[in-house]
Design an enzyme around this catalytic site. Structure first.
Site, PDB file in Angstrom:
ATOM      1  N   SER A  41       0.905  -1.150   0.083  1.00  0.00           N
ATOM      2  CA  SER A  41      -0.127   0.050   0.176  1.00  0.00           C
ATOM      3  C   SER A  41       0.705   1.170   0.097  1.00  0.00           C
ATOM      4  O   SER A  41       1.917   1.356   0.495  1.00  0.00           O
ATOM      5  CB  SER A  41      -0.927  -0.111   1.126  1.00  0.00           C
TER       6      SER A  41
HETATM    7  N1  SAH Z   1      -0.306  -4.654   3.955  1.00  0.00           N
HETATM    8  C1  SAH Z   1       0.347  -5.056   3.044  1.00  0.00           C
HETATM    9  C2  SAH Z   1      -0.277  -5.048   1.543  1.00  0.00           C
HETATM   10  C3  SAH Z   1      -1.566  -6.021   1.430  1.00  0.00           C
HETATM   11  S1  SAH Z   1      -2.347  -6.431  -0.182  1.00  0.00           S
HETATM   12  C4  SAH Z   1       1.668  -4.756   2.741  1.00  0.00           C
HETATM   13  O1  SAH Z   1       1.957  -3.874   3.753  1.00  0.00           O
HETATM   14  O2  SAH Z   1       2.460  -5.037   1.969  1.00  0.00           O
HETATM   15  C5  SAH Z   1      -3.389  -7.444   0.163  1.00  0.00           C
HETATM   16  C6  SAH Z   1      -2.864  -8.782   0.477  1.00  0.00           C
HETATM   17  O3  SAH Z   1      -3.934  -9.640   0.778  1.00  0.00           O
HETATM   18  C7  SAH Z   1      -2.337  -9.584  -0.814  1.00  0.00           C
HETATM   19  O4  SAH Z   1      -1.109  -9.889  -0.390  1.00  0.00           O
HETATM   20  C8  SAH Z   1      -3.241 -10.824  -0.853  1.00  0.00           C
HETATM   21  O5  SAH Z   1      -2.492 -12.176  -1.339  1.00  0.00           O
HETATM   22  C9  SAH Z   1      -3.909 -10.950   0.462  1.00  0.00           C
HETATM   23  N2  SAH Z   1      -5.288 -11.560   0.416  1.00  0.00           N
HETATM   24  C10 SAH Z   1      -6.255 -11.532  -0.389  1.00  0.00           C
HETATM   25  N3  SAH Z   1      -7.015 -12.502  -0.023  1.00  0.00           N
HETATM   26  C11 SAH Z   1      -6.802 -13.110   1.324  1.00  0.00           C
HETATM   27  C12 SAH Z   1      -7.199 -13.994   2.202  1.00  0.00           C
HETATM   28  N4  SAH Z   1      -8.531 -14.430   1.939  1.00  0.00           N
HETATM   29  N5  SAH Z   1      -6.701 -14.483   3.383  1.00  0.00           N
HETATM   30  C13 SAH Z   1      -5.136 -13.792   3.684  1.00  0.00           C
HETATM   31  N6  SAH Z   1      -4.841 -12.890   2.596  1.00  0.00           N
HETATM   32  C14 SAH Z   1      -5.441 -12.567   1.459  1.00  0.00           C
END
Ligand code: SAH
Length: 220
Positions: free
Chosen positions: A62
């Site tokens: 993000s």
């Molecule tokens: N906060 C993170 C960015 C997250 S992006 C950072 O600092 O880099 C959102 C993430 O959610 C992605 O990596 C994706 O793989 C994950 N995601 C999506 N669906 C999910 C689920 N059902 N359970 C766990 N993670 C999930």
């Protein structure tokens, strides 16, 4: 972690350019090297206020202003046990660890095995001295074995504040999630006080969607 490294000056300048945030969050964002969590091809823009693609799945790290908002909105403090759903690069998890300190603990889930592996390596290399547990798993279920949490931060877009997350938030704790559809969400905060809790709407935001396990398995 601080000191003469060139990135430390970049991180300081990044924080100075962002909208105002709490002193604690600003301090954590100056101390955690964001470039460690982005692919090497994006090193030059690691301290710009932009989201950047991650190497697996649909994930992005993000934008720093959104990370600051998540942390401030969730009122993360020392000693908290925190769960992050969707750890992605591990950047937010590293910031969480810095904020909760050695008396707290961070738990994180992601549905992409490659991301969990990388995030573990990167957070581990920072040697923060704070327990950080990252695991491959479907964040829709939360992490019941490690519950309750003082804070739960959901880092992917969700249509609702799932009952699993609400149940795993400690009485008096806070659950923060981007609630909406795949294109636009409202950062939403549930303060779990009393039988119904208190729901508060924050700023609009855009996160990648919370996926189901089958999406991860069958995605082309
Ligand atoms: N906060 C993170 C960015 C997250 S992006 C950072 O600092 O880099 C959102 C993430 O959610 C992605 O990596 C994706 O793989 C994950 N995601 C999506 N669906 C999910 C689920 N059902 N359970 C766990 N993670 C999930």
């Amino acid at each position: 972690m601080s000191g003469p490294e060139p990135w430390a000056e970049e991180a300081r300048a990044m924080v100075d350019r962002l909208p105002p945030m709490s002193a604690e969050v600003a301090d954590a964002m100056r101390r955690v090297p964001r470039h460690v969590f982005v692919s090497s091809e994006y090193r030059r823009t690691a301290y710009a206020d932009e989201p950047l693609p991650l190497p697996f799945g649909e994930a992005t790290i993000s934008a720093p202003h959104m990370v600051a908002l998540q942390l401030d909105f969730a009122e993360v403090g020392r000693g908290h046990r925190v769960l992050e759903v969707g750890v992605g690069s591990g950047y937010l998890a590293a910031l969480l660890a810095t904020l909760v300190g050695p008396s707290g603990a961070v738990y994180g889930l992601d549905i992409e095995a490659g991301l969990v592996r990388e995030a573990e390596r990167r957070v581990g290399a920072l040697a923060l001295g704070v327990p950080v547990h990252l695991r491959l798993g479907d964040g829709r279920e939360g992490w019941p074995d490690a519950a309750p949490f003082d804070r739960i931060l959901v880092s992917c877009a969700t249509p609702s504040l799932r009952p699993e997350w609400q149940a795993q938030t400690r009485e008096g704790g806070i659950l923060v999630a981007p609630v909406g559809d795949a294109y636009s969400q409202v950062l939403t905060r549930l303060r779990k006080t009393g039988p119904a809790g208190r729901l508060e709407a924050g700023p609009e935001c855009r996160f990648v969607p919370l996926r189901g396990v089958s999406d991860a398995i069958y995605r082309p």
